[in-house]
Design an enzyme around this catalytic site. Structure first.
Site, short mmCIF file in Angstrom:
data_model
loop_
_atom_site.label_atom_id
_atom_site.label_comp_id
_atom_site.label_asym_id
_atom_site.label_seq_id
_atom_site.Cartn_x
_atom_site.Cartn_y
_atom_site.Cartn_z
N LYS A 13 0.82 -1.22 0.00
CA LYS A 13 0.00 0.00 0.00
C LYS A 13 0.86 1.26 0.00
O LYS A 13 0.63 2.18 -0.78
CB LYS A 13 -0.92 0.04 1.24
N ARG A 88 -9.62 1.06 9.15
CA ARG A 88 -9.15 -0.30 9.42
C ARG A 88 -10.18 -1.15 10.13
O ARG A 88 -9.91 -2.28 10.48
CB ARG A 88 -7.91 -0.21 10.31
N ARG A 127 11.56 -5.95 4.18
CA ARG A 127 11.39 -4.49 4.12
C ARG A 127 12.43 -3.80 5.01
O ARG A 127 12.72 -4.21 6.12
CB ARG A 127 9.99 -4.11 4.61
N ARG A 160 11.54 -2.23 10.73
CA ARG A 160 10.53 -1.79 11.70
C ARG A 160 10.37 -2.85 12.78
O ARG A 160 10.38 -4.03 12.47
CB ARG A 160 9.18 -1.61 10.99
N ARG A 171 -0.59 -9.13 13.36
CA ARG A 171 -1.14 -8.09 12.46
C ARG A 171 -2.01 -8.72 11.38
O ARG A 171 -3.07 -8.18 11.05
CB ARG A 171 0.01 -7.29 11.81
P1 AP5 Z 1 4.85 -1.57 1.71
O1 AP5 Z 1 4.48 -0.69 0.56
O2 AP5 Z 1 5.66 -0.99 2.82
O3 AP5 Z 1 3.54 -2.33 2.28
P2 AP5 Z 1 2.31 -1.77 3.11
O4 AP5 Z 1 1.10 -2.45 2.58
O5 AP5 Z 1 2.31 -0.27 3.13
O6 AP5 Z 1 2.69 -2.39 4.51
P3 AP5 Z 1 2.62 -1.84 6.00
O7 AP5 Z 1 3.22 -2.94 6.84
O8 AP5 Z 1 3.22 -0.48 6.15
O9 AP5 Z 1 1.12 -1.79 6.25
P4 AP5 Z 1 0.42 -1.80 7.58
O10 AP5 Z 1 -0.94 -1.46 7.15
O11 AP5 Z 1 0.54 -3.02 8.39
O12 AP5 Z 1 1.26 -0.73 8.44
P5 AP5 Z 1 0.91 0.74 8.94
O13 AP5 Z 1 2.15 1.50 8.96
O14 AP5 Z 1 -0.27 1.29 8.21
O15 AP5 Z 1 5.59 -2.85 1.07
C1 AP5 Z 1 6.11 -3.89 1.90
C2 AP5 Z 1 7.47 -4.35 1.31
O16 AP5 Z 1 7.24 -4.98 0.03
C3 AP5 Z 1 8.46 -3.19 1.03
O17 AP5 Z 1 9.74 -3.63 1.33
C4 AP5 Z 1 8.30 -2.91 -0.49
O18 AP5 Z 1 9.50 -2.41 -1.06
C5 AP5 Z 1 7.94 -4.29 -1.02
N1 AP5 Z 1 7.01 -4.24 -2.15
C6 AP5 Z 1 5.91 -3.45 -2.26
N2 AP5 Z 1 5.24 -3.72 -3.40
C7 AP5 Z 1 5.93 -4.72 -4.02
C8 AP5 Z 1 5.75 -5.44 -5.24
N3 AP5 Z 1 4.71 -5.18 -6.05
N4 AP5 Z 1 6.64 -6.41 -5.56
C9 AP5 Z 1 7.70 -6.68 -4.74
N5 AP5 Z 1 7.94 -6.02 -3.58
C10 AP5 Z 1 7.06 -5.06 -3.22
O19 AP5 Z 1 0.39 0.45 10.40
C11 AP5 Z 1 1.28 0.02 11.42
C12 AP5 Z 1 0.50 -0.11 12.72
O20 AP5 Z 1 -0.03 1.17 13.12
C13 AP5 Z 1 -0.71 -1.04 12.71
O21 AP5 Z 1 -0.36 -2.40 12.88
C14 AP5 Z 1 -1.53 -0.48 13.87
O22 AP5 Z 1 -1.01 -0.89 15.09
C15 AP5 Z 1 -1.30 1.03 13.72
N6 AP5 Z 1 -2.32 1.65 12.87
C16 AP5 Z 1 -2.11 2.23 11.64
N7 AP5 Z 1 -3.26 2.69 11.13
C17 AP5 Z 1 -4.22 2.39 12.05
C18 AP5 Z 1 -5.63 2.58 12.09
N8 AP5 Z 1 -6.29 3.14 11.08
N9 AP5 Z 1 -6.31 2.15 13.18
C19 AP5 Z 1 -5.67 1.58 14.23
N10 AP5 Z 1 -4.34 1.34 14.24
C20 AP5 Z 1 -3.62 1.74 13.16
#
Ligand code: AP5
Length: 216
Positions: A13, A88, A127, A160, A171
């Site tokens: 994402k 979420r 990552r 991370r 998660r």
């Molecule tokens: P990346 O683009 O980083 O993936 P992502 O989907 O953004 O993954 P996240 O882990 O950041 O999502 P998340 O939703 O768990 O975390 P968030 O920070 O929102 O890609 C991943 C890897 O793959 C990278 O190395 C990239 O280079 C590679 N890649 C990407 N696309 C590729 C492709 N097509 N082919 C090959 N490689 C590829 O949330 C973290 C925490 O915050 C949550 O767990 C929760 O505790 C809290 N939080 C955040 N938002 C909320 C909310 N709305 N409500 C409550 N808690 C929340």
């Protein structure tokens, strides 16, 4: 353009959001990034959020929705926005509807990215993120020019702490139980775009641009 990008942790994402927000010149609103910034700035809310994030759990809705409500009061959202990682759960989706209704606007698209769990775990485990600017890399699919160093600002690349295996499983479980139902919520509203996230980054980008171009 007003967009929500959804999908399990690590599906890509943030990677996709970085390109889309540049293309459409709209702010990238990642609640995960906001929480990490608040923690870096040693705020009270940041410390609370960090506890939940470290356990792989969702930060409580009252905190998250308030952060989003406040972010939507900034003038830059007038030109549109992209939400990454919000909503979420159903309560957050309803809260977002209310915020947008008050502003007299609605979403143009909800993008739902998918990939099998095995691939997601490979992406998360490889990552690396810049400790200064948060730019995202991967040890195989998106390498920096110099090993361990951010191309953009020379910052150190780190893993991370919620990307360690035990937390990743938690998660994913929470995603399946609480976030996946939000897809059904948007399906009923008929605003959802399905994207095959298994393809290489450039192919995923091409799919998204094509689907957005086909919107009425
Ligand atoms: P990346 O683009 O980083 O993936 P992502 O989907 O953004 O993954 P996240 O882990 O950041 O999502 P998340 O939703 O768990 O975390 P968030 O920070 O929102 O890609 C991943 C890897 O793959 C990278 O190395 C990239 O280079 C590679 N890649 C990407 N696309 C590729 C492709 N097509 N082919 C090959 N490689 C590829 O949330 C973290 C925490 O915050 C949550 O767990 C929760 O505790 C809290 N939080 C955040 N938002 C909320 C909310 N709305 N409500 C409550 N808690 C929340």
């Amino acid at each position: 353009m007003r967009i929500v990008i959804m999908g399990p942790p690590g599906v890509g994402k943030g990677t996709e959001a970085a390109t889309l927000t540049k293309t459409f010149n709209i702010p990238h609103i990642s609640t995960g990034d906001i929480f990490r910034e608040l923690y870096k700035d040693r705020t009270h809310v940041g410390k609370i959020a960090k506890e939940y994030i470290s356990r792989g759990e969702l930060v409580p809705d009252d905190i998250t929705n308030e952060i989003v409500r406040h972010r939507l009061s900034h003038p830059d959202v007038k030109k549109g926005f992209l939400f990454d990682g919000y909503p979420r759960n159903i309560e957050q989706a309803k809260a977002l509807d209310e915020f947008l209704e008050k502003k007299g606007c609605k979403l143009d698209a909800v993008i739902n990215m998918t990939a099998p769990e095995k691939q997601i775990i490979e992406r998360i485990s490889g990552r690396r993120v810049c400790e200064k600017c948060g730019a995202v890399y991967h040890v195989i699919s998106k390498k920096p020019k110099i090993d361990g160093i951010c191309d953009l600002d020379g910052g150190k690349l780190i893993q991370r702490n919620d990307d360690l295996p035990k937390t990743v499983h938690r998660r994913l479980k929470i995603y399946n139980n609480q976030t996946a139902p939000v897809i059904g919520y948007y399906e009923e509203k008929g605003a959802i775009i399905y994207i095959d996230g298994t393809k290489p980054i450039a192919d995923v980008q091409a799919q998204v641009m094509k689907a957005l171009g086909e919107l009425k």
